[in-house]
Design a protein around this motif. Structure first.
Motif, PDB file in Angstrom:
ATOM      1  N   TYR A 261       0.836  -1.207   0.000  1.00  0.00           N
ATOM      2  CA  TYR A 261       0.000   0.000   0.000  1.00  0.00           C
ATOM      3  C   TYR A 261       0.869   1.255   0.000  1.00  0.00           C
ATOM      4  O   TYR A 261       0.642   2.194  -0.775  1.00  0.00           O
ATOM      5  CB  TYR A 261      -0.920  -0.023   1.221  1.00  0.00           C
TER       6      TYR A 261
ATOM      7  N   GLN B  61       2.715   1.632  -3.388  1.00  0.00           N
ATOM      8  CA  GLN B  61       1.859   2.076  -4.489  1.00  0.00           C
ATOM      9  C   GLN B  61       1.449   3.534  -4.342  1.00  0.00           C
ATOM     10  O   GLN B  61       1.242   4.225  -5.346  1.00  0.00           O
ATOM     11  CB  GLN B  61       0.629   1.174  -4.585  1.00  0.00           C
ATOM     12  N   ALA B  62       1.359   4.020  -3.100  1.00  0.00           N
ATOM     13  CA  ALA B  62       0.983   5.420  -2.881  1.00  0.00           C
ATOM     14  C   ALA B  62       2.066   6.379  -3.363  1.00  0.00           C
ATOM     15  O   ALA B  62       1.776   7.480  -3.827  1.00  0.00           O
ATOM     16  CB  ALA B  62       0.704   5.662  -1.400  1.00  0.00           C
ATOM     17  N   GLN B  63       3.313   5.970  -3.241  1.00  0.00           N
ATOM     18  CA  GLN B  63       4.465   6.750  -3.717  1.00  0.00           C
ATOM     19  C   GLN B  63       4.486   8.174  -3.153  1.00  0.00           C
ATOM     20  O   GLN B  63       4.808   9.132  -3.848  1.00  0.00           O
ATOM     21  CB  GLN B  63       4.494   6.789  -5.247  1.00  0.00           C
TER      22      GLN B  63
ATOM     23  N   LYS C 118      -1.019  10.772  -1.175  1.00  0.00           N
ATOM     24  CA  LYS C 118      -2.068   9.800  -1.477  1.00  0.00           C
ATOM     25  C   LYS C 118      -2.379   8.880  -0.297  1.00  0.00           C
ATOM     26  O   LYS C 118      -3.166   7.936  -0.442  1.00  0.00           O
ATOM     27  CB  LYS C 118      -1.668   8.968  -2.693  1.00  0.00           C
ATOM     28  N   LEU C 119      -1.783   9.130   0.849  1.00  0.00           N
ATOM     29  CA  LEU C 119      -2.011   8.287   2.025  1.00  0.00           C
ATOM     30  C   LEU C 119      -3.216   8.761   2.823  1.00  0.00           C
ATOM     31  O   LEU C 119      -3.467   9.955   2.941  1.00  0.00           O
ATOM     32  CB  LEU C 119      -0.787   8.292   2.943  1.00  0.00           C
ATOM     33  N   ASP C 120      -3.934   7.814   3.378  1.00  0.00           N
ATOM     34  CA  ASP C 120      -4.958   8.096   4.384  1.00  0.00           C
ATOM     35  C   ASP C 120      -4.250   8.025   5.734  1.00  0.00           C
ATOM     36  O   ASP C 120      -4.006   6.931   6.255  1.00  0.00           O
ATOM     37  CB  ASP C 120      -6.072   7.056   4.287  1.00  0.00           C
TER      38      ASP C 120
ATOM     39  N   THR D 167       3.220  10.778   0.616  1.00  0.00           N
ATOM     40  CA  THR D 167       2.200  11.018   1.637  1.00  0.00           C
ATOM     41  C   THR D 167       0.928  11.641   1.080  1.00  0.00           C
ATOM     42  O   THR D 167      -0.132  11.531   1.698  1.00  0.00           O
ATOM     43  CB  THR D 167       2.753  11.933   2.748  1.00  0.00           C
TER      44      THR D 167
END
Length: 361
Positions: A199, A202-204, A208-210, A206
């Motif tokens: 996870y 793939q987010a590459q 796109k992080l929750d 912060t």
């Protein structure tokens, strides 16, 4: 609001995670018989958050004082510890008081150690304001101060009454501190949770992080490990992945040159390289995945030019992981699985560090 429970019998407590949390009310629930509070913070965090927190706690019926420390790992010292002790004594705090750590890992560690030793132990609360503290250092009861010869060499296992992780604190956190926290986040993926690592991979970054999910997932893992092994006699040692090498960087370069998370990030790469080169199960492809995820989160992976393999060994010989004359290393067997090994000689480790460093020049 999310809740993660740490099951430790009489020392059990909750980690509360969310935005705009009613901190004073939550503390009143957790400390129904406590009146006197000493909030310990630092010169960076106090101007942002101390005054409104003190006001809200006063409204809940607490008597509140504060102690403001200098900011930085280089101040995680006996002098800062004594500053807290002096504040407690000057204001006549008794054994029924509570210390409140408002800050990052340094503030939390010092405050917890002070609480463990003031009048042989008083209550304390963790209010972490950095990502690193939220996902790791505020949870689990490790408290300490540094010695010039080694990091966290003076301390105690001492659990807080509650941990309140308000994600709104992260809005004022510098990008470098967010990055440092991500090192501890990535750590959980490498040692315990391949799905979580993927996870993050793939987010590459912060953006796109929750973060609520990230903090909760890390706290769930920390809660599980600590509940199984509170005082690091077995499984909890896995949480030291990257730290043995990382602590050597912090000491060798001087406390504060590298943030803790930055040093751990490099330490994770070194540990992964050692694992791959000593046939512990980690493939070179997996090693590269561990190394390559770090730039996505603005973390370093290269060994400092100033340090040799021999320097690492010298500093690690003063680490807490030395048992029966052998340095214990947490090494990944694959992404999501790790173990503790002590079958690597000092010379072999030194040679591998120099070998890795030469590939990075």
């Amino acid at each position: 609001m999310d809740k993660v429970h740490i099951a430790l019998g009489d020392n059990s407590y909750d980690i509360l995670i969310g935005n705009n949390l009613p901190i004073a009310e939550l503390m009143k629930e957790a400390l129904p018989k406590t009146k006197d509070l000493l909030i310990v913070s630092n010169e960076t965090i106090a101007p942002l958050y101390l005054e409104p927190l003190m006001a809200s706690l006063t409204n809940q019926g607490f008597k509140v004082k504060s102690c403001i420390l200098k900011d930085g790992e280089c101040y995680k010292t006996v002098e800062s510890y004594m500053q807290i002790m002096t504040a407690l004594l000057e204001d006549g705090f008794g054994r029924d008081c509570c210390l409140v750590a408002l800050g990052g890992g340094v503030v939390g560690d010092i405050t917890g150690f002070a609480a463990s030793s003031y009048q042989r132990g008083v209550a304390f609360v963790q209010i972490p304001t950095t990502l690193l503290a939220m996902v790791d250092s505020s949870v689990g009861g490790k408290t300490a101060i540094n010695h010039p010869m080694g990091k966290n060499m003076i301390g105690a296992f001492y659990q807080p009454k509650i941990v309140i992780a308000d994600l709104d604190f992260l809005k004022t956190l510098p990008e470098r501190e967010i990055a440092a926290g991500m090192a501890e986040v990535i750590k959980y993926g490498v040692i315990l949770d391949e799905e979580f690592f993927t996870y993050l991979e793939q987010a590459q970054g912060t953006a796109k992080l929750d973060l609520a999910y990230v903090v909760k997932r890390c706290c769930e893992w920390k809660a599980y490990v600590v509940s199984q092994d509170e005082k690091e006699k077995g499984m909890r040692a896995l949480l030291n992945y990257g730290h043995t090498f990382g602590h050597a960087i912090e000491v060798g370069m001087g406390f504060g040159v590298y943030l803790h998370g930055e040093a751990v990030a490099v330490g994770m790469v070194v540990a992964a390289y050692v694992a791959a080169k000593t046939n512990k199960g980690l493939s070179l492809e997996q090693y590269n995945r561990i190394k390559n995820i770090l730039p996505y989160y603005n973390l370093p992976y290269a060994i400092p030019k100033e340090l040799t393999g021999a320097d690492f060994i010298s500093h690690m010989r003063h680490d807490k992981k030395v048992k029966l004359g052998k340095i214990n290393y947490v090494l990944p067997e694959s992404i999501g699985k790790s173990a503790v090994f002590n079958d690597c000689s000092d010379q072999d480790i030194s040679n591998l560090i120099d070998e890795l460093k030469n590939t990075q020049d």
